[in-house]
Scaffold this motif. Structure first.
Motif, short mmCIF file in Angstrom:
data_model
loop_
_atom_site.label_atom_id
_atom_site.label_comp_id
_atom_site.label_asym_id
_atom_site.label_seq_id
_atom_site.Cartn_x
_atom_site.Cartn_y
_atom_site.Cartn_z
N THR A 48 0.83 -1.20 0.00
CA THR A 48 0.00 0.00 0.00
C THR A 48 0.86 1.26 0.00
N ALA A 49 0.27 2.34 -0.44
CA ALA A 49 0.92 3.65 -0.38
C ALA A 49 -0.11 4.67 0.11
N LYS A 50 0.29 5.49 1.09
CA LYS A 50 -0.63 6.50 1.64
C LYS A 50 0.00 7.87 1.52
N THR A 51 -0.80 8.82 1.06
CA THR A 51 -0.33 10.19 0.86
C THR A 51 -1.26 11.16 1.58
N ILE A 52 -0.69 12.00 2.43
CA ILE A 52 -1.45 13.05 3.12
C ILE A 52 -1.13 14.37 2.42
N ARG A 53 -2.16 15.00 1.85
CA ARG A 53 -1.97 16.25 1.12
C ARG A 53 -2.65 17.41 1.85
N TYR A 54 -2.06 18.62 1.69
CA TYR A 54 -2.51 19.80 2.41
C TYR A 54 -2.91 20.88 1.41
N TYR A 55 -4.16 21.30 1.49
CA TYR A 55 -4.70 22.29 0.55
C TYR A 55 -5.16 23.53 1.30
N LYS A 56 -5.15 24.66 0.58
CA LYS A 56 -5.60 25.93 1.17
C LYS A 56 -6.24 26.77 0.08
N CYS A 57 -7.31 27.46 0.47
CA CYS A 57 -7.99 28.36 -0.46
C CYS A 57 -7.19 29.66 -0.58
N GLN B 152 -8.61 25.70 4.92
CA GLN B 152 -7.64 24.62 4.79
C GLN B 152 -8.35 23.27 4.76
N GLU B 153 -7.75 22.34 4.02
CA GLU B 153 -8.33 21.01 3.87
C GLU B 153 -7.21 19.98 3.77
N ILE B 154 -7.42 18.83 4.39
CA ILE B 154 -6.45 17.73 4.37
C ILE B 154 -7.11 16.51 3.74
N THR B 155 -6.42 15.86 2.83
CA THR B 155 -6.94 14.63 2.23
C THR B 155 -5.93 13.51 2.46
N VAL B 156 -6.46 12.30 2.56
CA VAL B 156 -5.62 11.10 2.72
C VAL B 156 -5.91 10.18 1.54
N GLU B 157 -4.91 9.92 0.73
CA GLU B 157 -5.05 9.06 -0.43
C GLU B 157 -4.36 7.73 -0.14
N LYS B 158 -5.09 6.65 -0.34
CA LYS B 158 -4.52 5.31 -0.09
C LYS B 158 -4.64 4.48 -1.36
N VAL B 159 -3.51 3.92 -1.77
CA VAL B 159 -3.46 3.09 -2.99
C VAL B 159 -2.95 1.72 -2.61
N GLU B 160 -3.67 0.69 -3.05
CA GLU B 160 -3.25 -0.68 -2.81
C GLU B 160 -2.65 -1.26 -4.07
#
Length: 221
Positions: free
Chosen positions: A193-202, A208-216
């Motif tokens: 698996t691979a997990k990515t935490i990304r940080y966004y801002k208007c 502000q917004e945080i997303t967690v992307e998980k790829v198997e």
């Protein structure tokens, strides 16, 4: 998420660690002592490493090595099995020696005294420049009741690259194409698996917004 310091803090509970030879550790230490246990572990570790080197050399020079009929695969399987077995012995014997040292009570001095009385806590702190992991174990002496906290902190290099394009609409102000990735993401790659935490801002209202992307990763079909 602390917006003033731009620091994300994540906490979670883990499982209490227990190794296979833990119940036999007092007998092994009493019978052989810490130094002999560690020496035996090193010997098995060296044997595992030597067998691994031999297997790699066999792979590159297999065309020049002649085995009896159908014995090649048997040799490979036995060697792999021996590598795993010796490595497990190396790991377990070192765990016995470490457990002997770490479980000695700091107050009453008795061996194999400390026991974990609650699940360990993992604290992860992400800043724009670094990623810190702190693990804390909670132990108590079963003889005198002394409580001890075993804490280890280390930093990992997990910063990835920002996305080149973002076209999201802000959930607060509603402006289109205003959400941008403003700092490098945290990327963790495992075996499957691979997990990515990304940080966004208007860019307009500062939302502000945080997303967690998980790829198997799928194995071969």
């Amino acid at each position: 998420m602390d917006t003033e310091t731009d620091t994300l803090t994540m906490t979670s509970e883990g499982d209490i660690y227990c190794f296979y030879l833990q119940s036999e550790a007092p007998y092994l230490i009493k019978r052989w002592g810490e130094k002999k246990i560690r020496l035996a572990g090193k010997v098995f570790g060296i044997l595992a490493l030597l067998l691994l080197i031999a297997l790699i050399r066999f792979y590159f020079f297999r065309d020049h090595i002649v085995f009896p009929y159908n014995m090649t695969w048997l040799f490979v399987l036995i060697t792999i099995g021996a590598i795993i077995f010796f490595f497990l012995l190396y790991d377990q014997l070192n765990s016995v020696a470490d457990f002997y040292i770490k479980s000695r009570c700091k107050k009453c001095g008795k061996d194999f005294a400390y026991e974990e009385f609650r699940k360990p806590l993992t604290r992860k702190v992400s800043t724009p420049e670094s990623f810190e992991i702190t693990r804390t174990k909670y132990r108590k002496c079963r003889y005198c009741g002394d409580e001890d906290f075993d804490t280890h902190t280390h930093y990992i290099d997990c910063k990835g690259d920002k996305e080149k394009l973002t076209d999201e609409t802000c959930k607060r102000c509603g402006n289109e194409h205003s959400i941008k990735e403003y700092r490098r993401p945290d990327v963790f790659e495992g075996a499957d698996t691979a997990k990515t935490i990304r940080y966004y801002k208007c860019s307009d209202c500062g939302y502000q917004e945080i997303t967690v992307e998980k790829v198997e990763f799928l194995g071969p079909m």
